[in-house]
Design an enzyme around this catalytic site. Structure first.
Site, PDB file in Angstrom:
ATOM      1  N   TYR A 236       0.852  -1.192   0.000  1.00  0.00           N
ATOM      2  CA  TYR A 236       0.000   0.000   0.000  1.00  0.00           C
ATOM      3  C   TYR A 236       0.884   1.238   0.000  1.00  0.00           C
ATOM      4  O   TYR A 236       0.684   2.170  -0.785  1.00  0.00           O
ATOM      5  CB  TYR A 236      -0.913  -0.005   1.227  1.00  0.00           C
ATOM      6  CG  TYR A 236      -1.783  -1.245   1.308  1.00  0.00           C
ATOM      7  CD1 TYR A 236      -2.987  -1.309   0.613  1.00  0.00           C
ATOM      8  CD2 TYR A 236      -1.388  -2.353   2.056  1.00  0.00           C
ATOM      9  CE1 TYR A 236      -3.789  -2.439   0.669  1.00  0.00           C
ATOM     10  CE2 TYR A 236      -2.184  -3.492   2.115  1.00  0.00           C
ATOM     11  CZ  TYR A 236      -3.375  -3.531   1.428  1.00  0.00           C
ATOM     12  OH  TYR A 236      -4.150  -4.659   1.468  1.00  0.00           O
TER      13      TYR A 236
ATOM     14  N   CYS B  19      -5.604  -6.512  -7.284  1.00  0.00           N
ATOM     15  CA  CYS B  19      -5.478  -5.920  -5.951  1.00  0.00           C
ATOM     16  C   CYS B  19      -5.003  -6.949  -4.914  1.00  0.00           C
ATOM     17  O   CYS B  19      -4.571  -6.576  -3.839  1.00  0.00           O
ATOM     18  CB  CYS B  19      -6.779  -5.281  -5.511  1.00  0.00           C
ATOM     19  SG  CYS B  19      -8.208  -6.318  -5.700  1.00  0.00           S
ATOM     20  N   HIS B  20      -5.060  -8.217  -5.272  1.00  0.00           N
ATOM     21  CA  HIS B  20      -4.550  -9.238  -4.346  1.00  0.00           C
ATOM     22  C   HIS B  20      -3.027  -9.184  -4.236  1.00  0.00           C
ATOM     23  O   HIS B  20      -2.452  -9.781  -3.346  1.00  0.00           O
ATOM     24  CB  HIS B  20      -4.987 -10.622  -4.811  1.00  0.00           C
ATOM     25  CG  HIS B  20      -4.486 -10.985  -6.173  1.00  0.00           C
ATOM     26  ND1 HIS B  20      -5.118 -10.575  -7.330  1.00  0.00           N
ATOM     27  CD2 HIS B  20      -3.395 -11.688  -6.565  1.00  0.00           C
ATOM     28  CE1 HIS B  20      -4.441 -11.032  -8.375  1.00  0.00           C
ATOM     29  NE2 HIS B  20      -3.376 -11.703  -7.949  1.00  0.00           N
TER      30      HIS B  20
ATOM     31  N   ASN C 257     -12.064  -1.334  -5.678  1.00  0.00           N
ATOM     32  CA  ASN C 257     -11.667  -1.861  -6.988  1.00  0.00           C
ATOM     33  C   ASN C 257     -12.872  -2.364  -7.781  1.00  0.00           C
ATOM     34  O   ASN C 257     -13.527  -3.300  -7.368  1.00  0.00           O
ATOM     35  CB  ASN C 257     -10.678  -3.008  -6.781  1.00  0.00           C
ATOM     36  CG  ASN C 257     -10.191  -3.601  -8.092  1.00  0.00           C
ATOM     37  OD1 ASN C 257     -10.548  -3.122  -9.163  1.00  0.00           O
ATOM     38  ND2 ASN C 257      -9.368  -4.620  -7.992  1.00  0.00           N
TER      39      ASN C 257
ATOM     40  N   GLU D  44      -0.007 -18.074  -7.582  1.00  0.00           N
ATOM     41  CA  GLU D  44       0.878 -17.283  -8.433  1.00  0.00           C
ATOM     42  C   GLU D  44       2.354 -17.521  -8.116  1.00  0.00           C
ATOM     43  O   GLU D  44       3.223 -16.884  -8.691  1.00  0.00           O
ATOM     44  CB  GLU D  44       0.526 -15.795  -8.311  1.00  0.00           C
ATOM     45  CG  GLU D  44      -0.859 -15.500  -8.871  1.00  0.00           C
ATOM     46  CD  GLU D  44      -1.182 -14.016  -8.962  1.00  0.00           C
ATOM     47  OE1 GLU D  44      -2.161 -13.690  -9.639  1.00  0.00           O
ATOM     48  OE2 GLU D  44      -0.467 -13.185  -8.381  1.00  0.00           O
TER      49      GLU D  44
END
Length: 110
Positions: free
Chosen positions: A27, A58-59, A50, A85
């Site tokens: 952030y 945003c994750h 979002n 990921e």
DNA sequence: GCCATGGCTAGTA
DNA sequence: GCCATGGCTAGTA
């Protein structure tokens, strides 16, 4: 950045889209990169708003200490996606956080 | 007046 | 663990 007086959600989303799969940002890093070094919390609010989680990852925005941060669909889900990921977790902390942290580069605006 | 933050102290062990 | 910070929204007048 328009007036530059106010944080523009679109700028945040644009910059966030440059963070590749397998990496994360924070952030605070997003806030700083956009020229609002105190606006970390505001970034959180913008993430919460979002409009399109498919397009805007945003994750991939996590806490400055490598902790999970928040997520509209629950931090469990956020952790699952990040794991998918390629990130590893030790409890709720990202393993090798500093190495996974993306270098943010502000692109020229048209 | 809330909050998907973060940085900086106090104060314990 | 405290509190400054930025943006938002509920809810009063």
């Amino acid at each position: 950045m328009k007036t530059g007086r106010r944080l523009d959600a679109k700028d945040v989303y644009d910059l966030l889209r440059t963070v590749p799969e397998g990496q994360v940002t924070t952030y605070g890093d997003l806030a700083k990169a956009l020229g609002f070094p105190r606006a970390a919390r505001a970034i959180g609010r913008i993430m919460n708003a979002n409009p399109d989680p498919i397009v805007v990852p945003c994750h991939r925005v996590v806490a400055s200490d490598g902790g999970i941060g928040g997520y509209g669909f629950g931090i469990k889900m956020k952790k699952e996606i990040l794991t998918k990921e390629g990130l590893l977790f030790d409890g709720d902390m990202i393993v090798d956080f500093e190495k996974k942290r993306a270098v943010l580069k502000l692109k020229r605006k048209k």
